[in-house]
Design a protein around this motif. Structure first.
Motif, short mmCIF file in Angstrom:
data_model
loop_
_atom_site.label_atom_id
_atom_site.label_comp_id
_atom_site.label_asym_id
_atom_site.label_seq_id
_atom_site.Cartn_x
_atom_site.Cartn_y
_atom_site.Cartn_z
N GLY A 8 -4.52 4.76 -1.84
CA GLY A 8 -4.31 4.40 -0.45
C GLY A 8 -4.65 2.98 -0.08
O GLY A 8 -4.31 2.53 1.01
N LYS A 9 -5.30 2.24 -0.99
CA LYS A 9 -5.71 0.89 -0.58
C LYS A 9 -4.52 -0.04 -0.37
O LYS A 9 -4.56 -0.93 0.46
N GLY A 10 -3.42 0.19 -1.11
CA GLY A 10 -2.23 -0.63 -0.89
C GLY A 10 -1.60 -0.36 0.46
O GLY A 10 -1.29 -1.30 1.21
N SER A 11 -1.44 0.90 0.82
CA SER A 11 -0.87 1.26 2.13
C SER A 11 -1.75 0.76 3.26
O SER A 11 -1.27 0.20 4.26
N VAL A 12 -3.07 0.94 3.13
CA VAL A 12 -4.00 0.48 4.16
C VAL A 12 -3.97 -1.04 4.28
O VAL A 12 -3.94 -1.59 5.39
N SER A 13 -3.96 -1.73 3.15
CA SER A 13 -3.95 -3.20 3.19
C SER A 13 -2.68 -3.73 3.86
O SER A 13 -2.74 -4.62 4.72
N HIS A 14 -1.53 -3.19 3.46
CA HIS A 14 -0.27 -3.65 4.05
C HIS A 14 -0.20 -3.33 5.54
O HIS A 14 0.29 -4.14 6.34
N THR A 15 -0.68 -2.15 5.94
CA THR A 15 -0.63 -1.79 7.35
C THR A 15 -1.55 -2.66 8.18
O THR A 15 -1.17 -3.13 9.27
N THR A 19 5.72 -6.66 5.56
CA THR A 19 4.80 -7.03 4.49
C THR A 19 5.37 -6.87 3.08
O THR A 19 4.71 -7.24 2.11
N GLY A 20 6.55 -6.27 2.96
CA GLY A 20 7.15 -6.10 1.64
C GLY A 20 6.67 -4.88 0.88
O GLY A 20 6.94 -4.76 -0.32
N LEU A 21 5.98 -3.96 1.54
CA LEU A 21 5.49 -2.76 0.85
C LEU A 21 6.65 -1.92 0.33
O LEU A 21 7.60 -1.65 1.06
N MET A 22 6.55 -1.50 -0.93
CA MET A 22 7.57 -0.66 -1.55
C MET A 22 6.90 0.47 -2.31
O MET A 22 5.71 0.41 -2.63
N GLY A 23 7.68 1.51 -2.60
CA GLY A 23 7.24 2.54 -3.52
C GLY A 23 6.28 3.56 -2.96
O GLY A 23 5.58 4.24 -3.72
N ARG A 24 6.23 3.74 -1.64
CA ARG A 24 5.41 4.78 -1.03
C ARG A 24 6.35 5.78 -0.36
O ARG A 24 6.78 5.59 0.76
N TRP A 25 6.67 6.85 -1.11
CA TRP A 25 7.67 7.84 -0.65
C TRP A 25 8.86 7.10 -0.02
O TRP A 25 9.27 7.33 1.10
#
Length: 439
Positions: A56-63, A297-303
């Motif tokens: 979850g640290k990637g999702s939290v960081s990007h959000t 933010t460019g987040l990819m690969g989360r469902w």
């Protein structure tokens, strides 16, 4: 050097953890501090938020970065690993560092860092901090690479520390119990700096409380705030959140783990109001960022849904903590046939993850294009011991194309088991190597 030559140089001179695993890991902060002194302590020139955790640290960081951007702050974001382009790791207001900036850094500084023999992550962290200082960001969200206490990002003194959760992963470096891993993650807690804990277990809560007490750091447990009253999936495929104090909003991240991540973010934001007052004064505008995290933010690969008929879903979940959610979400998927393209890194708890997989799916076992990848035949053998079987394919392209060829429009194709599997898919998809599907 060209950009591609520069990246190749970095990979060869400082081996990449995602390629070679433990051989790339360097314990301790000696090189980090030498690099930091050389560059004039760039991390002291901007404020930071430090995010650690097993999942979850990637999702939290990007959000968090998206919310700070929406509030009007110039925001740096440092995350890992990358999926397609090294530059994904270092962003300012969502824009990746330029190729020219990477080339210039290496050409200008290689005479200094080559004798140090830094790890890839040590060098990348120095590049990121230096770039954020040059760009004069207001704040940077810094995701821990591995662990916390000895991670080279841990030279910062942030406005807020965040630890999302703890599960068994990287046990060869961080310890073989939840308590030991929690102690390593708790190493990011700084004297007097508030810390938010996203999810605490009976084994980990005392570790966090003790570390916070020893460092006189206020500690907040997101689960205790009960901020989220209800979460529902909308007709447009987003999550609709109803909260007690933060308003109602829609969010694009719809993995079943995301409500916990969102609760962590909301708890963190309230602790950031004093340092970043525009978060509070402009909160109605900030709420819109939840529905645009990927774009901002460019987040990819989360469902991540990349095709519709059949549905093709990507997710980078790669350990038991992530698959406790993913397995249930896949089992509940509304589709005619669930087809899973699956591969894992050999140094993960493969058997533990296999226990979480839905037995009713059709499997396509494969391997990613990294040295750490488990051979598809060995993976299939392990799956057989857990009671399900499937065909094997030498690479992700072959596996996905076979799944597409077999699928009806009402089917779902899931691609994952490893960040590297998702990376291979995205790279091949961008290059046009996948069979056509209805978009």
């Amino acid at each position: 050097m060209t950009y591609s030559e520069t990246i190749e140089y970095l990979y060869k001179s400082a081996p990449l953890f995602q390629q070679v695993g433990g051989d790339a890991y360097k314990e301790g902060l000696l090189n980090t501090r030498k690099l930091d002194r050389h560059f004039g302590h760039p991390h002291r020139k901007f404020r930071t938020i430090h995010v650690a955790g097993t999942n979850g640290k990637g999702s939290v960081s990007h959000t968090l970065a998206a919310l700070l951007q929406a509030a009007g702050y110039k925001t740096g974001l440092y995350t890992s690993p990358h999926l397609m382009d090294f530059r994904e790791r270092i962003r300012v207001n969502g824009k990746m560092i330029s190729e020219a900036a990477v080339v210039d850094f290496v050409e200008r500084e290689r005479n200094f860092f080559e004798p140090l023999h830094p790890s890839f992550f040590e060098l990348t962290t120095a590049l990121a901090f230096n770039f954020f200082a040059e760009e004069e960001v207001d704040v940077a969200v810094i995701e821990v690479g591995l662990g916390g206490r000895l991670d080279c990002t841990n030279i910062i003194t942030p406005e807020l520390s965040v630890i999302t959760n703890i599960s068994l992963d990287h046990t060869q470096f961080l310890g073989d119990t939840l308590e030991k891993i929690a102690a390593e993650k708790a190493g990011i807690i700084k004297k007097g700096v508030p810390v938010v804990i996203g999810e605490a277990l009976p084994e980990t809560r005392p570790v966090f409380e003790r570390a916070a007490r020893d460092r006189n750091a206020p500690v907040f447990f997101a689960e205790e705030e009960n901020e989220i009253r209800n979460v529902a999936l909308t007709e447009t495929g987003t999550f609709r959140y109803e909260t007690c104090r933060s308003g109602d909003f829609e969010a694009e991240l719809i993995g079943w783990c995301q409500p916990k991540n969102t609760a962590t973010v909301l708890c963190a934001v309230r602790r950031l109001y004093s340092s970043f007052p525009k978060l509070k004064s402009g909160w109605d505008t900030c709420l819109e960022a939840f529905s645009r995290v990927g774009e901002m933010t460019g987040l990819m690969g989360r469902w991540q849904k990349v095709c519709n008929r059949p549905a093709v879903i990507l997710d980078t979940g790669h350990n038991i903590g992530g698959w406790q959610y993913l397995g249930r979400q896949l089992s509940a998927a509304q589709c005619k046939t669930l087809r899973i393209v699956f591969g894992m890194a050999a140094d993960k708890d493969v058997d533990g993850v296999l226990d979480c997989l839905p037995a009713s799916a059709v499997y396509y076992f494969t391997k990613a294009s990294v040295r750490r990848a488990m051979c598809e035949e060995e993976l299939a053998d392990k799956a057989g011991a857990h009671g399900f079987s499937g065909r094997t394919y030498p690479d992700v392209v072959a596996a996905v194309n076979a799944a597409i060829e077999d699928a009806d429009e009402e089917d779902m194709i899931y691609v994952g088991g490893s960040s590297f599997i998702v990376a291979d898919y995205l790279t091949a998809f961008k290059a046009g190597k996948m069979k056509d599907t209805a978009q």
